[in-house]
Design a protein around this motif. Structure first.
Motif, PDB file in Angstrom:
ATOM      1  N   THR A   1       0.142   4.516  -7.911  1.00 38.50           N
ATOM      2  CA  THR A   1      -0.473   3.426  -8.681  1.00 38.50           C
ATOM      3  C   THR A   1      -1.550   2.732  -7.857  1.00 38.50           C
ATOM      4  N   ALA A   2      -2.454   2.084  -8.570  1.00 41.68           N
ATOM      5  CA  ALA A   2      -3.522   1.333  -7.906  1.00 41.68           C
ATOM      6  C   ALA A   2      -2.912   0.130  -7.173  1.00 41.68           C
ATOM      7  N   VAL A   3      -3.526  -0.233  -6.077  1.00 43.06           N
ATOM      8  CA  VAL A   3      -3.059  -1.368  -5.283  1.00 43.06           C
ATOM      9  C   VAL A   3      -4.082  -2.491  -5.426  1.00 43.06           C
ATOM     10  N   ASP A   4      -3.641  -3.607  -6.009  1.00 40.43           N
ATOM     11  CA  ASP A   4      -4.531  -4.761  -6.116  1.00 40.43           C
ATOM     12  C   ASP A   4      -4.919  -5.237  -4.731  1.00 40.43           C
ATOM     13  N   GLY A   5      -6.208  -5.470  -4.521  1.00 40.42           N
ATOM     14  CA  GLY A   5      -6.690  -5.960  -3.236  1.00 40.42           C
ATOM     15  C   GLY A   5      -7.157  -4.868  -2.292  1.00 40.42           C
ATOM     16  N   LEU A   6      -6.983  -3.606  -2.678  1.00 39.88           N
ATOM     17  CA  LEU A   6      -7.418  -2.486  -1.840  1.00 39.88           C
ATOM     18  C   LEU A   6      -8.901  -2.242  -2.082  1.00 39.88           C
ATOM     19  N   THR A   7      -9.693  -2.331  -1.030  1.00 39.58           N
ATOM     20  CA  THR A   7     -11.140  -2.133  -1.129  1.00 39.58           C
ATOM     21  C   THR A   7     -11.566  -1.110  -0.090  1.00 39.58           C
ATOM     22  N   ASP A   8     -12.215  -0.060  -0.534  1.00 35.07           N
ATOM     23  CA  ASP A   8     -12.680   1.001   0.380  1.00 35.07           C
ATOM     24  C   ASP A   8     -11.559   1.471   1.305  1.00 35.07           C
ATOM     25  N   ASN A   9     -10.381   1.656   0.740  1.00 38.89           N
ATOM     26  CA  ASN A   9      -9.192   2.122   1.467  1.00 38.89           C
ATOM     27  C   ASN A   9      -8.681   1.121   2.509  1.00 38.89           C
ATOM     28  N   TYR A  10      -9.083  -0.132   2.382  1.00 36.15           N
ATOM     29  CA  TYR A  10      -8.598  -1.183   3.283  1.00 36.15           C
ATOM     30  C   TYR A  10      -7.936  -2.281   2.476  1.00 36.15           C
TER      31      TYR A  10
ATOM     32  N   CYS B   1       0.831  -1.216   0.000  1.00 39.16           N
ATOM     33  CA  CYS B   1       0.000   0.000   0.000  1.00 39.16           C
ATOM     34  C   CYS B   1       0.860   1.258   0.000  1.00 39.16           C
ATOM     35  N   ALA B   2       1.944   1.252   0.784  1.00 39.86           N
ATOM     36  CA  ALA B   2       2.837   2.413   0.836  1.00 39.86           C
ATOM     37  C   ALA B   2       3.474   2.664  -0.527  1.00 39.86           C
ATOM     38  N   LEU B   3       3.922   1.614  -1.180  1.00 39.65           N
ATOM     39  CA  LEU B   3       4.517   1.773  -2.512  1.00 39.65           C
ATOM     40  C   LEU B   3       3.498   2.300  -3.517  1.00 39.65           C
ATOM     41  N   GLY B   4       2.267   1.816  -3.424  1.00 42.80           N
ATOM     42  CA  GLY B   4       1.210   2.313  -4.304  1.00 42.80           C
ATOM     43  C   GLY B   4       0.969   3.800  -4.099  1.00 42.80           C
ATOM     44  N   LEU B   5       0.990   4.245  -2.843  1.00 40.39           N
ATOM     45  CA  LEU B   5       0.813   5.672  -2.553  1.00 40.39           C
ATOM     46  C   LEU B   5       1.986   6.492  -3.083  1.00 40.39           C
ATOM     47  N   ILE B   6       3.194   6.010  -2.841  1.00 36.71           N
ATOM     48  CA  ILE B   6       4.392   6.731  -3.287  1.00 36.71           C
ATOM     49  C   ILE B   6       4.442   6.829  -4.810  1.00 36.71           C
TER      50      ILE B   6
END
Length: 160
Positions: free
Chosen positions: A133-142, A125-130
């Motif tokens: 990019t979209a993060v596979d598996g991220l749902t409703d910010n979780y 998730c941190a790498l996606g934010l940096i």
């Protein structure tokens, strides 16, 4: 019966609500005859459950927010009457002592929350934010790491 950790903490609310929701989702209408905090502490859970047993109220299962409180409930049961664990007792964390109790059959089960998978999910998730990019598996910010049920059948997989 339900034993909770320190009230007001987010993980206590989530562990408690998730356990209650799992029962409801499986068609179990629970009547909580005892619900209190033992603040993650084995001795406090033992003392409180000993007092509860003294009321004469019956209980069909005990769910605890951690293995330590579950072990305290088990100890209280072993000091009363016929000295047996008279109903299923469930813990969370799959600690070494919790897994040993599952293996010996005094604790019905525990729940393992995979710290390695949680760390990997955090980094993902941190790498996606940096990188933006979209993060596979991220749902409703979780990014949910599913816990694993530890039973007598699979406890050896979780023991160190």
């Amino acid at each position: 019966a339900m034993f909770m950790g320190t009230l007001g903490l987010d993980n206590v609310t989530k562990r408690t609500d998730s356990a209650k929701q799992a029962l409801a989702d499986n068609g179990i209408k629970a009547n909580y005859v005892f619900e209190n905090t033992a603040e993650w502490d084995r001795i406090k859970a033992m003392d409180q459950f000993s007092q509860f047993m003294g009321t004469g109220e019956t209980v069909d299962a005990v769910i605890c927010n951690n293995d330590e409180m579950a072990l305290g409930v088990i100890e209280a049961m072993k000091t009363n009457g016929d000295k047996t664990v008279f109903c299923p007792v469930v813990g969370i964390d799959a600690t070494d002592v919790g897994c040993a109790a599952v293996k010996e059959g005094t604790m019905a089960c525990s729940v393992f929350q995979d710290p390695v998978a949680q760390g990997e999910g955090t980094l993902k998730c941190a790498l996606g934010l940096i990188e933006g990019t979209a993060v596979d598996g991220l749902t409703d910010n979780y990014y949910n790491i599913l816990p694993k049920l530890v039973t007598k059948d699979n406890v050896d997989e979780f023991m160190k």
